[in-house]
Design a protein around this motif. Sequence first.
Motif, PDB file in Angstrom:
ATOM      1  N   HIS A  17       1.063  -1.295  -0.030  1.00  0.00           N
ATOM      2  CA  HIS A  17      -0.012   0.061  -0.117  1.00  0.00           C
ATOM      3  C   HIS A  17       0.969   1.358   0.111  1.00  0.00           C
ATOM      4  N   ARG A  18       1.826   1.222   0.850  1.00  0.00           N
ATOM      5  CA  ARG A  18       2.718   2.530   0.938  1.00  0.00           C
ATOM      6  C   ARG A  18       3.308   2.578  -0.232  1.00  0.00           C
ATOM      7  N   LYS A  19       3.859   1.578  -0.841  1.00  0.00           N
ATOM      8  CA  LYS A  19       4.674   1.761  -2.182  1.00  0.00           C
ATOM      9  C   LYS A  19       3.577   2.391  -3.287  1.00  0.00           C
ATOM     10  N   VAL A  20       2.501   1.750  -3.361  1.00  0.00           N
ATOM     11  CA  VAL A  20       1.681   2.446  -4.292  1.00  0.00           C
ATOM     12  C   VAL A  20       1.351   3.786  -3.951  1.00  0.00           C
ATOM     13  N   GLU A  21       0.811   4.252  -2.616  1.00  0.00           N
ATOM     14  CA  GLU A  21       0.845   5.779  -2.438  1.00  0.00           C
ATOM     15  C   GLU A  21       1.893   6.430  -2.919  1.00  0.00           C
ATOM     16  N   GLU A  22       3.099   6.189  -2.848  1.00  0.00           N
ATOM     17  CA  GLU A  22       4.313   6.918  -3.010  1.00  0.00           C
ATOM     18  C   GLU A  22       4.401   6.921  -4.828  1.00  0.00           C
ATOM     19  N   LEU A 106      -8.376   6.690 -10.038  1.00  0.00           N
ATOM     20  CA  LEU A 106      -7.657   5.161  -9.265  1.00  0.00           C
ATOM     21  C   LEU A 106      -7.174   5.607  -8.209  1.00  0.00           C
ATOM     22  N   SER A 107      -6.603   6.565  -7.945  1.00  0.00           N
ATOM     23  CA  SER A 107      -5.710   6.851  -6.814  1.00  0.00           C
ATOM     24  C   SER A 107      -6.783   7.141  -5.606  1.00  0.00           C
ATOM     25  N   GLU A 108      -7.814   7.668  -6.090  1.00  0.00           N
ATOM     26  CA  GLU A 108      -8.883   8.185  -5.127  1.00  0.00           C
ATOM     27  C   GLU A 108      -9.525   6.751  -4.395  1.00  0.00           C
ATOM     28  N   GLU A 109      -9.878   5.831  -5.594  1.00  0.00           N
ATOM     29  CA  GLU A 109     -10.539   4.738  -5.187  1.00  0.00           C
ATOM     30  C   GLU A 109      -9.597   3.979  -4.272  1.00  0.00           C
ATOM     31  N   ILE A 110      -8.279   3.683  -4.750  1.00  0.00           N
ATOM     32  CA  ILE A 110      -7.320   2.987  -3.763  1.00  0.00           C
ATOM     33  C   ILE A 110      -7.419   3.396  -2.338  1.00  0.00           C
ATOM     34  N   HIS A 113     -10.086   2.242  -0.575  1.00  0.00           N
ATOM     35  CA  HIS A 113     -10.064   0.892  -0.380  1.00  0.00           C
ATOM     36  C   HIS A 113      -8.793   0.505   0.843  1.00  0.00           C
ATOM     37  N   VAL A 114      -7.682   1.299   0.773  1.00  0.00           N
ATOM     38  CA  VAL A 114      -6.669   0.789   1.671  1.00  0.00           C
ATOM     39  C   VAL A 114      -7.274   1.264   2.930  1.00  0.00           C
ATOM     40  N   GLY A 123     -11.186  -2.421  10.204  1.00  0.00           N
ATOM     41  CA  GLY A 123     -10.738  -2.659   9.163  1.00  0.00           C
ATOM     42  C   GLY A 123     -10.737  -4.180   8.809  1.00  0.00           C
ATOM     43  N   VAL A 124     -10.461  -4.532   7.395  1.00  0.00           N
ATOM     44  CA  VAL A 124     -10.400  -5.922   7.093  1.00  0.00           C
ATOM     45  C   VAL A 124      -9.103  -6.367   7.973  1.00  0.00           C
ATOM     46  N   PHE A 125      -7.862  -5.757   7.831  1.00  0.00           N
ATOM     47  CA  PHE A 125      -6.819  -6.239   8.704  1.00  0.00           C
ATOM     48  C   PHE A 125      -6.933  -6.222  10.259  1.00  0.00           C
TER      49      PHE A 125
END
Length: 171
Positions: A17-22, A106-110, A113-114, A123-125
Amino acid sequence: MADTQSQDAIALLKEDHRKVEELFKEFESASGDGRKEKLAKQICLELSVHAQIEEEIFYPACEGVVDEDLLKESYVEHDAAKVLIAEIEAAGGESDEFFDAKVKVLSEEIEHHVEEEEKRETGVFSQARKGDLDMDALGEQLAARKQQLLEEFKARGVPTPELTTMGEVSV
Ligand SMILES: [Fe+2]
Ligand SMILES: [Fe+2]
């Protein structure tokens, strides 16, 4: 982090998640179509692999542990993202006047979701943590599958995503 290091399932997924945010942040400030296209491609690759390992390994392990409705929402959110990923993959940057807008949405959707996955307590986790799951074993499975898919997708390109929850209409 080295791929050989063993990692708890949730730690691994959060790191993704952090990687994609970056990458999304880099996309926002990137200039030049070539750079943006490259970043968008990497975002699509990372997200496709991440969604697939969650759907193949992590979400099924969460069944009976995590609230069923929340898990169902997660699958639908993945599918919504996959539609945009497929669009972005096909559009290829400059030729599409909506390219930046698609990556932004896409970034907003993610982001949403995150948040659903990582939300404290509910949350799920968090819910998965409270269950009796072997997070180390799951982490190993996730890491191995991730590696395999990354190699495959890098070599052959990101495949057209398969939707898990949508198929009633074709648009
Ligand atoms: Fe995730
Ligand atoms: Fe997810």
